[in-house]
Scaffold this motif. Structure first.
Motif, PDB file in Angstrom:
ATOM      1  N   UNK A  91      18.914  72.829 -12.578  1.00 27.58           N
ATOM      2  CA  UNK A  91      17.897  72.685 -13.615  1.00 27.58           C
ATOM      3  C   UNK A  91      16.491  72.657 -13.036  1.00 27.58           C
ATOM      4  N   UNK A  92      16.372  72.321 -11.761  1.00 31.23           N
ATOM      5  CA  UNK A  92      15.034  72.371 -11.184  1.00 31.23           C
ATOM      6  C   UNK A  92      15.085  72.562  -9.664  1.00 31.23           C
ATOM      7  N   UNK A  93      13.977  73.043  -9.108  1.00 33.24           N
ATOM      8  CA  UNK A  93      13.923  73.405  -7.685  1.00 33.24           C
ATOM      9  C   UNK A  93      14.221  72.248  -6.742  1.00 33.24           C
ATOM     10  N   UNK A  94      13.996  71.042  -7.195  1.00 28.62           N
ATOM     11  CA  UNK A  94      14.236  69.879  -6.336  1.00 28.62           C
ATOM     12  C   UNK A  94      15.702  69.826  -5.907  1.00 28.62           C
ATOM     13  N   UNK A  95      16.589  70.211  -6.828  1.00 29.16           N
ATOM     14  CA  UNK A  95      18.022  70.188  -6.512  1.00 29.16           C
ATOM     15  C   UNK A  95      18.349  71.132  -5.363  1.00 29.16           C
ATOM     16  N   UNK A  96      17.637  72.253  -5.313  1.00 28.32           N
ATOM     17  CA  UNK A  96      17.847  73.202  -4.230  1.00 28.32           C
ATOM     18  C   UNK A  96      17.411  72.585  -2.911  1.00 28.32           C
ATOM     19  N   UNK A  97      16.343  71.864  -2.969  1.00 26.77           N
ATOM     20  CA  UNK A  97      15.838  71.163  -1.793  1.00 26.77           C
ATOM     21  C   UNK A  97      16.852  70.133  -1.308  1.00 26.77           C
ATOM     22  N   UNK A  98      17.580  69.540  -2.262  1.00 19.91           N
ATOM     23  CA  UNK A  98      18.575  68.516  -1.953  1.00 19.91           C
ATOM     24  C   UNK A  98      19.761  69.056  -1.164  1.00 19.91           C
ATOM     25  N   UNK A  99      19.942  70.369  -1.198  1.00 23.35           N
ATOM     26  CA  UNK A  99      21.078  70.955  -0.490  1.00 23.35           C
ATOM     27  C   UNK A  99      20.949  70.798   1.019  1.00 23.35           C
ATOM     28  N   UNK A 100      19.729  70.487   1.468  1.00 22.11           N
ATOM     29  CA  UNK A 100      19.522  70.264   2.895  1.00 22.11           C
ATOM     30  C   UNK A 100      19.901  71.477   3.736  1.00 22.11           C
ATOM     31  N   UNK A 101      19.516  72.639   3.269  1.00 23.16           N
ATOM     32  CA  UNK A 101      19.834  73.855   4.012  1.00 23.16           C
ATOM     33  C   UNK A 101      18.904  73.996   5.209  1.00 23.16           C
ATOM     34  N   UNK A 102      19.429  74.611   6.255  1.00 25.95           N
ATOM     35  CA  UNK A 102      18.591  74.914   7.404  1.00 25.95           C
ATOM     36  C   UNK A 102      17.957  76.285   7.163  1.00 25.95           C
ATOM     37  N   UNK A 103      16.901  76.264   6.362  1.00 23.46           N
ATOM     38  CA  UNK A 103      16.274  77.502   5.901  1.00 23.46           C
ATOM     39  C   UNK A 103      15.794  78.385   7.045  1.00 23.46           C
ATOM     40  N   UNK A 104      15.355  77.772   8.123  1.00 24.43           N
ATOM     41  CA  UNK A 104      14.776  78.559   9.216  1.00 24.43           C
ATOM     42  C   UNK A 104      15.822  79.256  10.074  1.00 24.43           C
ATOM     43  N   UNK A 105      17.032  78.699  10.071  1.00 31.64           N
ATOM     44  CA  UNK A 105      18.056  79.248  10.961  1.00 31.64           C
ATOM     45  C   UNK A 105      18.955  80.251  10.260  1.00 31.64           C
ATOM     46  N   UNK A 106      18.884  80.295   8.941  1.00 26.06           N
ATOM     47  CA  UNK A 106      19.832  81.106   8.182  1.00 26.06           C
ATOM     48  C   UNK A 106      19.135  82.217   7.402  1.00 26.06           C
ATOM     49  N   UNK A 107      19.935  83.167   6.970  1.00 23.61           N
ATOM     50  CA  UNK A 107      19.506  84.128   5.959  1.00 23.61           C
ATOM     51  C   UNK A 107      20.013  83.549   4.636  1.00 23.61           C
ATOM     52  N   UNK A 108      19.104  83.238   3.737  1.00 22.90           N
ATOM     53  CA  UNK A 108      19.494  82.577   2.488  1.00 22.90           C
ATOM     54  C   UNK A 108      19.333  83.545   1.314  1.00 22.90           C
ATOM     55  N   UNK A 109      20.427  83.742   0.590  1.00 23.79           N
ATOM     56  CA  UNK A 109      20.417  84.609  -0.591  1.00 23.79           C
ATOM     57  C   UNK A 109      20.708  83.739  -1.809  1.00 23.79           C
ATOM     58  N   UNK A 110      19.797  83.725  -2.776  1.00 19.37           N
ATOM     59  CA  UNK A 110      19.934  82.847  -3.933  1.00 19.37           C
ATOM     60  C   UNK A 110      20.065  83.646  -5.224  1.00 19.37           C
ATOM     61  N   UNK A 111      21.262  83.620  -5.815  1.00 14.77           N
ATOM     62  CA  UNK A 111      21.421  84.210  -7.143  1.00 14.77           C
ATOM     63  C   UNK A 111      20.757  83.282  -8.162  1.00 14.77           C
ATOM     64  N   UNK A 112      20.109  83.852  -9.158  1.00 17.25           N
ATOM     65  CA  UNK A 112      19.383  83.072 -10.163  1.00 17.25           C
ATOM     66  C   UNK A 112      18.310  82.195  -9.524  1.00 17.25           C
ATOM     67  N   UNK A 113      17.696  82.699  -8.460  1.00 14.77           N
ATOM     68  CA  UNK A 113      16.774  81.850  -7.709  1.00 14.77           C
ATOM     69  C   UNK A 113      15.338  81.889  -8.162  1.00 14.77           C
ATOM     70  N   UNK A 114      15.015  82.819  -9.046  1.00 18.62           N
ATOM     71  CA  UNK A 114      13.611  82.942  -9.447  1.00 18.62           C
ATOM     72  C   UNK A 114      13.148  81.662 -10.133  1.00 18.62           C
ATOM     73  N   UNK A 115      12.032  81.129  -9.684  1.00 17.03           N
ATOM     74  CA  UNK A 115      11.512  79.880 -10.231  1.00 17.03           C
ATOM     75  C   UNK A 115      12.104  78.657  -9.555  1.00 17.03           C
ATOM     76  N   UNK A 116      13.136  78.877  -8.728  1.00 15.62           N
ATOM     77  CA  UNK A 116      13.804  77.756  -8.053  1.00 15.62           C
ATOM     78  C   UNK A 116      13.374  77.617  -6.602  1.00 15.62           C
ATOM     79  N   UNK A 117      12.790  78.665  -6.056  1.00 18.72           N
ATOM     80  CA  UNK A 117      12.520  78.656  -4.617  1.00 18.72           C
ATOM     81  C   UNK A 117      11.026  78.528  -4.294  1.00 18.72           C
ATOM     82  N   UNK A 118      10.226  78.385  -5.332  1.00 14.35           N
ATOM     83  CA  UNK A 118       8.791  78.311  -5.097  1.00 14.35           C
ATOM     84  C   UNK A 118       8.468  77.177  -4.133  1.00 14.35           C
ATOM     85  N   UNK A 119       7.703  77.478  -3.133  1.00  6.76           N
ATOM     86  CA  UNK A 119       7.291  76.449  -2.192  1.00  6.76           C
ATOM     87  C   UNK A 119       8.239  76.260  -1.025  1.00  6.76           C
TER      88      UNK A 119
END
Ligand SMILES: Nc1ncnc2c1ncn2[C@@H]1O[C@H](COP(=O)(O)OP(=O)(O)OP(=O)(O)O)[C@@H](O)[C@H]1O
Ligand SMILES: [Mg+2]
Length: 168
Positions: A91-119
């Motif tokens: 429901x909001x981008x904060x939840x994506x942040x909660x996943x604790x992904x290692x964004x810098x080390x991975x290739x991240x592909x997000x389905x339905x990600x528009x509006x969720x990945x800002x910032x």
């Protein structure tokens, strides 16, 4: 200076197989730290594209719609993990942040990600898939393994310094 978004690709994809090939084409330019956002209606071909992308990276495990797990991490022979996220239920981008992904080390592909990945990253590869026929309803009543090939329009837009000067 902000880097303007630029269109990397605007094309028609005529089949399921060709969508997988497009995923492989994207994979060829991807590296650790990259963020890819897939937008398009149900059944557009987001997972199909991700499957081809994963195959090209040598991703271990089945790339499928991770609807009930939110995110799935696939080690790859190419090096960086492929993290496949389905933000449909977020429901909001904060939840994506909660996943604790290692964004810098991975290739991240997000389905339905528009509006969720800002910032999350200053650079994003945005892939928009629409049904080239113009119909926006997707028939969900039939076997998903038996969906007839139908053209899709795919628009790939790159934003941010990572993609400055990059072509497909
Ligand atoms: N040109 C095409 N490109 C991609 N898939 C196509 C095409 N023509 C037909 N298809 C079919 O459409 C379906 C796309 O399903 P897919 O799971 O990839 O969509 P999705 O966008 O991930 O959906 P969801 O929003 O439910 O996650 C598949 O059954 C695929 O075979
Ligand atoms: Mg999907």
């Amino acid at each position: 200076m902000t880097d303007p978004a630029h269109v990397l690709l605007d094309t028609t994809v005529h089949s399921t197989e060709a969508m997988g090939e497009l995923g492989a084409r994207l994979a060829a330019v991807l590296r650790a730290g990259d963020l890819v956002v897939l937008t398009g209606p149900l059944g557009a071909g987001k997972t199909t594209l991700t499957r081809g992308l994963g195959a090209a990276l040598g991703a271990r495990g089945q790339v499928s719609s991770p609807t009930f797990v939110l995110a799935r991490t696939h080690p790859t022979t190419a090096g960086p993990d492929l993290v496949h996220v389905d933000a449909y239920r977020l429901s909001d981008p904060v939840e994506l942040d909660d996943l604790d992904l290692d964004w810098d080390a991975a290739i991240v592909v997000v389905e339905w990600g528009r509006g969720m990945v800002d910032g999350i990253s200053d650079s994003v590869l945005d892939v928009e898939i629409t049904r080239a026929t113009g119909a926006d309803d997707v028939r969900v009543d039939h076997d998903p393994d038996d969906v007839p090939d139908e053209p899709r329009r795919v628009l790939v837009t790159a934003t941010g310094p990572r993609w400055a000067g990059v072509a497909l």
